[in-house]
Design an enzyme around this catalytic site. Structure first.
Site, mmCIF file in Angstrom:
data_model
loop_
_atom_site.group_PDB
_atom_site.id
_atom_site.type_symbol
_atom_site.label_atom_id
_atom_site.label_comp_id
_atom_site.label_asym_id
_atom_site.label_seq_id
_atom_site.Cartn_x
_atom_site.Cartn_y
_atom_site.Cartn_z
ATOM 1 N N HIS A 150 0.827 -1.208 0.000
ATOM 2 C CA HIS A 150 0.000 0.000 0.000
ATOM 3 C C HIS A 150 0.863 1.259 0.000
ATOM 4 O O HIS A 150 0.358 2.361 0.171
ATOM 5 C CB HIS A 150 -0.910 0.038 1.228
ATOM 6 C CG HIS A 150 -1.731 -1.181 1.420
ATOM 7 N ND1 HIS A 150 -1.430 -2.159 2.344
ATOM 8 C CD2 HIS A 150 -2.848 -1.598 0.791
ATOM 9 C CE1 HIS A 150 -2.328 -3.112 2.285
ATOM 10 N NE2 HIS A 150 -3.209 -2.803 1.357
ATOM 11 N N HIS B 159 -8.465 9.613 6.152
ATOM 12 C CA HIS B 159 -9.364 9.578 7.313
ATOM 13 C C HIS B 159 -10.651 10.351 7.049
ATOM 14 O O HIS B 159 -11.749 9.873 7.392
ATOM 15 C CB HIS B 159 -8.664 10.146 8.551
ATOM 16 C CG HIS B 159 -9.516 10.082 9.789
ATOM 17 N ND1 HIS B 159 -9.786 8.877 10.417
ATOM 18 C CD2 HIS B 159 -10.161 11.044 10.506
ATOM 19 C CE1 HIS B 159 -10.559 9.113 11.466
ATOM 20 N NE2 HIS B 159 -10.803 10.407 11.543
ATOM 21 N N GLY C 85 -12.894 8.469 4.508
ATOM 22 C CA GLY C 85 -13.393 7.249 5.128
ATOM 23 C C GLY C 85 -14.484 7.540 6.140
ATOM 24 O O GLY C 85 -15.505 6.857 6.185
ATOM 25 N N GLY D 119 -7.992 10.920 14.118
ATOM 26 C CA GLY D 119 -9.065 10.156 14.744
ATOM 27 C C GLY D 119 -9.521 10.764 16.051
ATOM 28 O O GLY D 119 -10.714 10.752 16.380
#
Length: 586
Positions: free
Chosen positions: A217, A399, A402, A556
């Site tokens: 990735h 983030h 998503g 987050g």
């Protein structure tokens, strides 16, 4: 570039549909992935593999007789959700239990771990195994942190062959662990891959350089080196892999090895054959016995220009299981196994999930919870770009997008649950599954844990109050720490969720109302999110680039604080207080 696509957001779904149509004699589609379309040995262990899409033939191409019974497939480079994994596992289950197998990535560990617990609660024996073959991703002393790459194929195949011969779940798990312990991979990249519709590669490698040890990735490798000749590359990879003998092997001389030369997408077969020509000379000089060689594409990364080399150190049993027959769309071995189609009863599978009804009191409360879900969705959508920019400092920058995907799906699922008569618990659990399904990755898994735990704890009968909500948040925090393996100080959302939970409990213990307690705890959450700027990440994709994130809060943690604040805005602070009670928190 990825040249052939319609809407980029539909790419993964359309790819799976096309794959199943092309291989309908071997696989069929179920919610969350694919399973065999042929009969399996009754009462045998089912091998369910999985991970993000974009790595074909991993994972769907490995479903078939002699290999996997099913593959759970997430979005591009994103883990499948626990709900998707459970759906595939239920369809693949033969009555002998299920072994869930995946690469050792944070999102996969979370989602497959959650799925394992859910399947066990349904009475299906289940175990998990994370493949850890990439020697560049962690030292031998911390090999449990290593990534799973092309060695996935070896471990999956050995486990499947053991299941085919009738081994129990415990026996299949034991042999799979041994295969994992004796498999080593090292790879490199010359350039990055590009998602459908993207204008730029997901990552880049400087011109004339190669990322030695880089992950599939784009995860950082060991170093960036000048591009070498095939012979020099063969010497480097062979020397590195042979230097790490597994337990029970004292030296390479005389060892029987299986070799996999894997192209990651843009490095083609002809180049791999040249490379193998040089590797074979290195292995022969080292005195090893080449028991088997496979050259091709086994775990890819769209159009990534890169390759990897895998060594599996055989013992007699591992070699026999590796050589056992298999027939799948992307991998075949030995004599063809009989493939008997499933009958109509076996093909029948319902994807309709019944909506658990709530009491009148819980349904009334669910209307207010729906308003909170709407508010937090608006907040996440409005700040998605900002969250992505924060995440890009040391992570991969996904983030925000998503979280946006997850919260939109959660909002729709919650609304459907409310319309069907669900209470607070059902609404939150439906939102949890939808968020995990569409959000993907680690954040999708974590919010799936949080909302599912809240829904389970609050249930569908009682009206939530300060005490019950505080207890539910405490349980959610424990679930996140258990499945995500994060601790306070690791620079994750736990650094917000834990102090928020503690503050909420303390306020509830004092007899404050739910709205008063939430507002007090919300202030703590905002402060805690900003304090993560002074921490260095210790887990996740940001860990290798930890120094870059110093001075920037964790994405987050910031999104968690935003959501807590959005919920607080839906709770007018009253003057009422609850009656004294036993302490909510231990």
């Amino acid at each position: 570039m990825t040249w052939i696509f319609n809407r980029p957001s539909d790419f993964a779904k359309e790819m799976v549909t096309g794959f199943v149509s092309a291989h309908a004699s071997q696989v069929r589609q179920v919610p969350g992935g694919v399973v065999r379309n042929t009969k399996s040995r009754p009462a045998s262990v089912a091998i369910v593999v999985g991970g993000g899409s974009g790595h074909y033939p991993a994972f769907c191409g490995l479903v078939g007789q002699g290999l996997a019974h099913g593959a759970a497939m997430g979005n591009l480079f994103a883990s499948p959700s626990s709900q998707q994994i459970c759906s595939v596992a239920r369809a693949a289950n033969n009555g002998g239990g299920v072994l869930l197998m995946f690469g050792n990535y944070a999102g996969d560990v979370l989602h497959f771990g959650l799925a394992c617990e859910r399947l066990r609660s349904e009475g299906i024996p289940c175990e998990t195994l994370a493949v850890t073959d990439d020697i560049s991703s962690a030292s031998l002393a911390e090999k449990e942190k290593r990534r799973g790459v092309a060695g996935d194929l070896v471990v999956f195949k050995v486990a499947a062959a053991a299941a085919e011969r009738g081994d129990s779940l415990a026996e299949v798990l034991t042999i799979a662990r041994r295969a994992n312990e004796r498999t080593r991979t090292l790879g490199l990249a010359f350039s990055g891959c590009t998602f459908p519709g993207a204008e730029h590669p997901l990552f880049s490698v400087p011109e004339g350089k190669m990322g030695f040890g880089m992950g599939i990735h784009g995860e950082p490798g060991i170093s960036e080196l000048d591009i070498l000749s095939s012979n020099a590359l063969a010497q480097m990879l062979t020397r590195s892999l042979l230097a790490e003998c597994p337990d029970g092997v004292t030296r390479p001389e005389g060892a029987r090895l299986g070799v996999i030369i894997n192209g990651l997408g843009a490095v083609k077969y002809e180049e791999l054959f040249v490379f193998w020509h040089d590797v074979e000379q290195q292995l022969s000089a080292a005195g090893v016995v080449i028991a088997d060689i496979n050259i091709g594409e086994f775990v890819t990364s769209f159009n990534m220009a890169g390759m990897s080399m895998t060594l599996v150190w055989f013992d007699d049993e591992l070699e026999a299981l590796w050589q056992a027959p298999a027939s799948t769309p992307a991998f075949s071995r030995g004599s063809l196994l009989p493939q008997e189609p499933l009958d109509a009863v076996q093909l029948e599978q319902s994807s309709v999930i019944p909506i658990a009804q709530g009491s009148a009191e819980s349904q009334k409360a669910a209307v207010k919870v729906m308003a909170m879900v709407d508010a937090l969705a608006q907040t996440v959508i409005a700040h998605a770009e900002e969250l992505g920019q924060i995440d890009a400092i040391a992570g991969d920058g996904d983030h925000g997008i998503g979280m946006e995907r997850g919260v939109i799906a959660a909002q729709l699922a919650a609304k459907h649950a409310l319309q069907q008569g669900g209470g607070v618990g059902t609404l939150l659990q439906c939102a949890a599954d939808a968020w995990a399904d569409e959000g993907g990755g680690t954040s999708g898994a974590i919010w799936g844990v949080i909302l599912n735990t809240l829904g389970t704890a609050l249930g569908n009968n009682e009206k939530p109050n300060a005490a019950s909500v505080a207890q539910a948040v405490t349980q959610a925090n424990a679930g996140v720490m258990h499945f995500g393996k994060a601790k306070p100080g690791d620079k994750t959302l736990v650094d917000v969720l834990l102090p928020f939970s503690q503050a909420l409990c303390a306020a509830a213990d004092k007899g404050l109302s739910l709205s008063q307690a939430w507002h007090k705890a919300s202030d703590v959450a905002q402060k805690s999110a900003q304090e993560t700027a002074q921490l260095l990440p210790k887990i996740g994709r940001a860990r290798p680039l930890a120094e870059r994130s110093l001075g920037t809060p964790d994405a987050g943690a910031v999104s968690m604080a935003m959501i807590i604040s959005a919920v607080a805005d839906c709770m007018p602070v009253g003057i009422d207080q609850g009656s004294p009670r036993e302490k909510v928190c231990p």
